[in-house]
Design a protein around this motif. Sequence first.
Motif, short mmCIF file in Angstrom:
data_model
loop_
_atom_site.label_atom_id
_atom_site.label_comp_id
_atom_site.label_asym_id
_atom_site.label_seq_id
_atom_site.Cartn_x
_atom_site.Cartn_y
_atom_site.Cartn_z
N GLY A 234 0.79 -1.23 0.00
CA GLY A 234 0.00 0.00 0.00
C GLY A 234 0.81 1.26 0.00
O GLY A 234 0.40 2.27 0.57
N SER B 119 -10.18 4.67 -6.94
CA SER B 119 -11.15 5.25 -6.02
C SER B 119 -12.33 5.82 -6.80
O SER B 119 -12.18 6.31 -7.93
CB SER B 119 -10.49 6.37 -5.21
OG SER B 119 -11.46 7.12 -4.49
N THR C 54 -14.25 1.75 -3.68
CA THR C 54 -13.23 1.48 -4.70
C THR C 54 -13.86 0.68 -5.84
O THR C 54 -14.86 -0.02 -5.66
CB THR C 54 -12.02 0.73 -4.13
OG1 THR C 54 -12.40 -0.60 -3.77
CG2 THR C 54 -11.47 1.44 -2.91
N GLU D 163 -15.17 6.09 4.27
CA GLU D 163 -14.13 5.88 3.27
C GLU D 163 -14.74 5.83 1.87
O GLU D 163 -15.90 5.47 1.70
CB GLU D 163 -13.38 4.57 3.53
CG GLU D 163 -12.80 4.45 4.93
CD GLU D 163 -13.77 3.78 5.90
OE1 GLU D 163 -14.97 3.69 5.56
OE2 GLU D 163 -13.33 3.36 6.98
N VAL E 62 -4.70 2.71 -4.76
CA VAL E 62 -5.77 1.91 -4.15
C VAL E 62 -5.33 0.45 -4.13
O VAL E 62 -4.83 -0.07 -5.13
CB VAL E 62 -7.08 2.07 -4.95
CG1 VAL E 62 -8.16 1.13 -4.41
CG2 VAL E 62 -7.57 3.51 -4.89
N THR E 63 -5.52 -0.21 -3.03
CA THR E 63 -5.10 -1.60 -2.86
C THR E 63 -6.31 -2.46 -2.55
O THR E 63 -7.40 -1.94 -2.28
CB THR E 63 -4.07 -1.73 -1.72
OG1 THR E 63 -4.76 -1.66 -0.47
CG2 THR E 63 -3.03 -0.63 -1.79
N SER F 250 -8.32 -1.38 0.50
CA SER F 250 -8.85 -0.02 0.61
C SER F 250 -10.37 0.05 0.71
O SER F 250 -10.91 1.04 1.20
CB SER F 250 -8.39 0.80 -0.61
OG SER F 250 -7.00 0.85 -0.71
N SER G 27 -6.44 8.93 -9.15
CA SER G 27 -6.41 7.53 -8.76
C SER G 27 -6.26 6.61 -9.97
O SER G 27 -5.45 5.68 -9.97
CB SER G 27 -7.67 7.17 -7.97
OG SER G 27 -7.66 5.83 -7.58
#
Length: 461
Positions: free
Chosen positions: A208, A308, A283, A280, A214-215, A218, A326
């Motif tokens: 990350g 994202s 994603t 949050e 973004v992983t 996320s 992103s």
Amino acid sequence: MAKRKLSMLDSSFLQLEAAAMPMHIAGLSIFTIPEGKGQEFVGELVEKFRACKVFRNPWNYYLKRPSRFQFQPELKETFDVDMEYHVRHLALPRPGGERELGQIVARVHSQPLDFRRPLWEVHFIEGLENNRFAVYMKMHHCLVDGVSGMRLLVGSLSDRADDPMQLPFWAAGSDNKKITPPQNKKLQLPTVRDTVNFAKEISRVWLGRGEDLVTPRSAPKTVLNGRIYNQRRFATHVEELPRIKAIAEAAGCSLNDLVLALSGTVLREYLLSHDALPRESLTVSIPVSLHQPGDTELKNNIAQILASLGTNIADDKTRLEAISRSTQSAKDQLQKLPHSLRGVFGSLVMAPYFATVFSGLAGRVKPSFNIIVSNVPGPQKPLYLFGAKMEHFYPVSIPTHGSAMNLTCFSYDNKLHFGLTACRDSLPQMQRMAVALGEAVDRYEELFVGKTKPRLVSEAS
């Protein structure tokens, strides 16, 4: 008889098949009955299609073992296809609207394919208002991806309304001899530098590191990310493609980024209306085609990147900027790798998700992503089916455990078609999202262009 062994990627789509998660992709085409023809045109078309038993790749291939539980599945060729089973004739109560059409497509899309037969079905649906009919065509994802499916469609339609040489879909496909890769194709091994870069980018995903990266860790858990059931909802929306391109150009972003921003805006408002918006950002998993120019092989050849959706941002402009950063970060990461390693990289990015699906934990644990959004480019000229002009084409895709909704776009004849496919039980009132897409386009147009224009809207549920 010809045979074909499925690749590891193709096999994964077969192995993911489950009662609540059939792994077929589909398309809904809407045609106008040719001038001078009556309602009997559809019935005549059905009979013509059923009578044709000339098959091309991949229409007459079936599984040697009709089970998803096999390590390297093999397809076999047959010329004994039950055409009355594979070619269906349905009708809406006249005059059928978009909503009624969406309902019948949702029901048909909920039904899995029979693994003992060739893995496709074609449904002709008559009774649509304004002298139109629809064709719903589905095929298992182990045979084709979105780009290959588009090639099958375009290859079977004509750019002439009076084409005397047109054939049904399965007779107009590619040559069976192209079903296997060329034998003289040299295997290019990655260099030491390629391998080092590959390991570096994979470590970035797993650890990350990196701004705007973004992983698989996320994504927040939302109402989109539980277990799903076998019934579907389907909704559609269409916009003029030049309008969308003009907004993207004025905003200084790609068309794909604008599609993601529209998706993020709609999802944010939907979750807010159900008091279910997480702090949050959601994603998105984005399929990236790895097909090379001139590649005619019909197979899955895609990688996945994560980005994202900016759903934690209230301001539309700021949300689009965050999405663009992103997606650019994810694309840069993929483009650093040689083409031969991009598919492997995408598979490893998705490995946590596949692990949860195969273990039965998908939908029960924190998701690897919240939704899949893809955009498939199509032809920008009118196409015809035995004289009937194709007015619209909507993709119908796959919700999965842990990701109960899929949004796919298809561009055709200067229109951008949105297909929203979801688990019926997971997303009540999903048709509101189709309406909200149009409202989001208006907002972005007013924000970046300064005025709004009349738009085409088509909804189904």
